[in-house]
Design a protein around this motif. Structure first.
Motif, PDB file in Angstrom:
ATOM      1  N   MET A 195       0.828  -1.217   0.000  1.00  0.00           N
ATOM      2  CA  MET A 195       0.000   0.000   0.000  1.00  0.00           C
ATOM      3  C   MET A 195       0.858   1.261   0.000  1.00  0.00           C
ATOM      4  N   ARG A 196       1.933   1.262   0.783  1.00  0.00           N
ATOM      5  CA  ARG A 196       2.831   2.422   0.853  1.00  0.00           C
ATOM      6  C   ARG A 196       3.463   2.691  -0.521  1.00  0.00           C
ATOM      7  N   ILE A 197       3.954   1.637  -1.172  1.00  0.00           N
ATOM      8  CA  ILE A 197       4.587   1.781  -2.483  1.00  0.00           C
ATOM      9  C   ILE A 197       3.564   2.250  -3.516  1.00  0.00           C
ATOM     10  N   ASN A 198       2.382   1.648  -3.501  1.00  0.00           N
ATOM     11  CA  ASN A 198       1.316   2.048  -4.417  1.00  0.00           C
ATOM     12  C   ASN A 198       0.973   3.526  -4.240  1.00  0.00           C
ATOM     13  N   HIS A 199       0.795   3.947  -3.008  1.00  0.00           N
ATOM     14  CA  HIS A 199       0.441   5.338  -2.725  1.00  0.00           C
ATOM     15  C   HIS A 199       1.537   6.291  -3.222  1.00  0.00           C
ATOM     16  N   PHE A 200       2.768   5.961  -2.889  1.00  0.00           N
ATOM     17  CA  PHE A 200       3.885   6.827  -3.287  1.00  0.00           C
ATOM     18  C   PHE A 200       4.013   6.908  -4.809  1.00  0.00           C
ATOM     19  N   LEU A 201       4.053   5.748  -5.471  1.00  0.00           N
ATOM     20  CA  LEU A 201       4.243   5.745  -6.923  1.00  0.00           C
ATOM     21  C   LEU A 201       3.066   6.388  -7.653  1.00  0.00           C
ATOM     22  N   SER A 202       1.871   6.147  -7.178  1.00  0.00           N
ATOM     23  CA  SER A 202       0.691   6.756  -7.809  1.00  0.00           C
ATOM     24  C   SER A 202       0.778   8.270  -7.785  1.00  0.00           C
ATOM     25  N   ASN A 203       1.385   8.814  -6.742  1.00  0.00           N
ATOM     26  CA  ASN A 203       1.515  10.264  -6.634  1.00  0.00           C
ATOM     27  C   ASN A 203       2.630  10.847  -7.490  1.00  0.00           C
ATOM     28  N   ILE A 204       3.630  10.049  -7.862  1.00  0.00           N
ATOM     29  CA  ILE A 204       4.758  10.632  -8.607  1.00  0.00           C
ATOM     30  C   ILE A 204       4.787  10.295 -10.093  1.00  0.00           C
ATOM     31  N   VAL A 205       4.106   9.238 -10.523  1.00  0.00           N
ATOM     32  CA  VAL A 205       4.221   8.863 -11.939  1.00  0.00           C
ATOM     33  C   VAL A 205       3.278   9.636 -12.845  1.00  0.00           C
ATOM     34  N   GLY A 206       2.287  10.276 -12.287  1.00  0.00           N
ATOM     35  CA  GLY A 206       1.393  11.079 -13.103  1.00  0.00           C
ATOM     36  C   GLY A 206       0.390  10.237 -13.867  1.00  0.00           C
ATOM     37  N   ASP A 207      -0.246  10.873 -14.834  1.00  0.00           N
ATOM     38  CA  ASP A 207      -1.334  10.241 -15.579  1.00  0.00           C
ATOM     39  C   ASP A 207      -0.873   9.497 -16.827  1.00  0.00           C
ATOM     40  N   GLU A 208       0.425   9.360 -16.998  1.00  0.00           N
ATOM     41  CA  GLU A 208       0.943   8.683 -18.188  1.00  0.00           C
ATOM     42  C   GLU A 208       1.204   7.198 -17.945  1.00  0.00           C
ATOM     43  N   VAL A 209       1.068   6.779 -16.695  1.00  0.00           N
ATOM     44  CA  VAL A 209       1.413   5.412 -16.295  1.00  0.00           C
ATOM     45  C   VAL A 209       0.289   4.863 -15.428  1.00  0.00           C
ATOM     46  N   ILE A 210       0.015   3.576 -15.562  1.00  0.00           N
ATOM     47  CA  ILE A 210      -0.954   2.903 -14.688  1.00  0.00           C
ATOM     48  C   ILE A 210      -0.177   2.155 -13.618  1.00  0.00           C
ATOM     49  N   VAL A 211      -0.535   2.379 -12.356  1.00  0.00           N
ATOM     50  CA  VAL A 211       0.041   1.619 -11.248  1.00  0.00           C
ATOM     51  C   VAL A 211      -0.936   0.476 -10.968  1.00  0.00           C
ATOM     52  N   ASN A 212      -0.489  -0.732 -11.221  1.00  0.00           N
ATOM     53  CA  ASN A 212      -1.315  -1.932 -11.135  1.00  0.00           C
ATOM     54  C   ASN A 212      -0.884  -2.731  -9.909  1.00  0.00           C
ATOM     55  N   VAL A 213      -1.814  -3.035  -9.018  1.00  0.00           N
ATOM     56  CA  VAL A 213      -1.478  -3.683  -7.752  1.00  0.00           C
ATOM     57  C   VAL A 213      -2.040  -5.105  -7.705  1.00  0.00           C
ATOM     58  N   GLN A 214      -1.138  -6.073  -7.563  1.00  0.00           N
ATOM     59  CA  GLN A 214      -1.469  -7.483  -7.372  1.00  0.00           C
ATOM     60  C   GLN A 214      -2.508  -7.986  -8.366  1.00  0.00           C
ATOM     61  N   ASN A 215      -2.279  -7.637  -9.630  1.00  0.00           N
ATOM     62  CA  ASN A 215      -3.130  -8.095 -10.729  1.00  0.00           C
ATOM     63  C   ASN A 215      -2.277  -8.851 -11.730  1.00  0.00           C
ATOM     64  N   PRO A 216      -2.916  -9.704 -12.548  1.00  0.00           N
ATOM     65  CA  PRO A 216      -2.159 -10.559 -13.458  1.00  0.00           C
ATOM     66  C   PRO A 216      -1.429  -9.819 -14.569  1.00  0.00           C
ATOM     67  N   ILE A 217      -0.302 -10.398 -14.932  1.00  0.00           N
ATOM     68  CA  ILE A 217       0.447 -10.053 -16.130  1.00  0.00           C
ATOM     69  C   ILE A 217       0.469 -11.331 -16.969  1.00  0.00           C
ATOM     70  N   LEU A 218       0.000 -11.255 -18.185  1.00  0.00           N
ATOM     71  CA  LEU A 218      -0.062 -12.431 -19.050  1.00  0.00           C
ATOM     72  C   LEU A 218       1.280 -12.630 -19.738  1.00  0.00           C
TER      73      LEU A 218
END
Length: 185
Positions: free
Chosen positions: A52-75
Motif C-alpha cells: 500500500m505504501r509503495i502504491n500510494h507513493f508511486l501513484s503520486n509521482i508517476v502522473g497520468d501517463e502510467v498505470i500503477v497496477n497492484v497485485q493483478n495478473p500479467i499475461l
C-alpha cells in the motif's frame, strides 16, 4: 527400466477455463507459473502495508501517463500469469479491459519480499527475464534494501544493483529519482 514421468503443463487458456468453470475461484490465492498452479502465501499485514505504501507513493509521482497496477495478473504467453505486487504499465485508455497486460506493456515490476524472497529471486525473476520484462525490483524487507534487476538476456538479468535505504533509486525509463527510503519503512 526407468519410469518416465510426463507433466502436462497448463496453458493460460486452460487456466482461464478452470476459473470460468469455477474449478478455481477468482478469490483463490493462486497464480500460474511455468504451466503450474502455485498457491500463494496469505498476505500478512506487514507485507500489505508495504504494498500500500509503495502504491500510494508511486501513484503520486508517476502522473497520468502510467498505470500503477497492484497485485493483478500479467499475461506471459503461453504458460504463466503471475500477479506481481506492483506493476507500472504503459497507459491504456481502457485500463486493459480486453486482456491482461503483457510483457511489452510493463515499464517496471516490483515484488515485495519477506517470506517470499527465495521464490521471488529464484522463480519469478527468471520468469520475468525470459519474458523480456526490462526492469524488475525486489523490495527486500528482510535486508531493508531494494534489488534492481535490468537488461534481461537468456533468462537472467545481466545487471543487478543493490540500493540501500539511504540511497537514491531511479526509474530510468520515466526519468524519476527519489529516496529509496520512500519504498522501505
Amino acid at each position: 527400466m526407468t519410469l518416465q514421468i510426463k507433466k502436462r503443463l497448463l496453458e493460460v487458456e486452460d487456466y482461464h477455463r478452470m476459473i470460468e468453470a469455477n474449478i478455481l475461484s477468482e478469490d483463490d490465492r493462486v497464480e500460474l507459473i511455468n504451466g503450474e498452479i502455485i498457491e500463494m502465501s496469505p498476505i500478512k499485514s506487514f507485507h500489505a502495508s508495504h504494498v500500500m505504501r509503495i502504491n500510494h507513493f508511486l501513484s503520486n509521482i508517476v502522473g497520468d501517463e502510467v498505470i500503477v497496477n497492484v497485485q493483478n495478473p500479467i499475461l506471459i504467453p503461453n504458460y504463466s500469469e503471475p500477479e506481481p505486487d506492483i506493476a507500472l504499465l504503459k497507459w491504456d485508455d481502457d485500463f486493459y479491459y480486453e486482456k491482461h497486460p503483457q510483457p511489452q506493456d510493463v515499464i517496471l515490476l516490483i515484488e515485495v519480499a519477506d517470506s517470499s524472497l527465495e521464490y521471488d529471486q529464484n522463480i519469478k525473476l527468471p520468469l520475468y527475464a525470459n519474458a523480456q520484462i526490462r526492469e524488475c525490483w525486489i523490495v527486500n524487507l528482510r535486508e531493508k534494501r531494494i534489488e534492481v534487476y535490468q537488461n534481461p538476456e537468456n533468462g537472467i538479468y545481466k545487471q543487478r544493483i543493490i540500493i540501500q535505504a539511504q540511497d537514491e533509486i531511479t526509474i530510468d525509463s520515466l526519468e524519476l529519482s527519489f529516496p529509496a527510503q520512500k519504498l522501505l519503512r
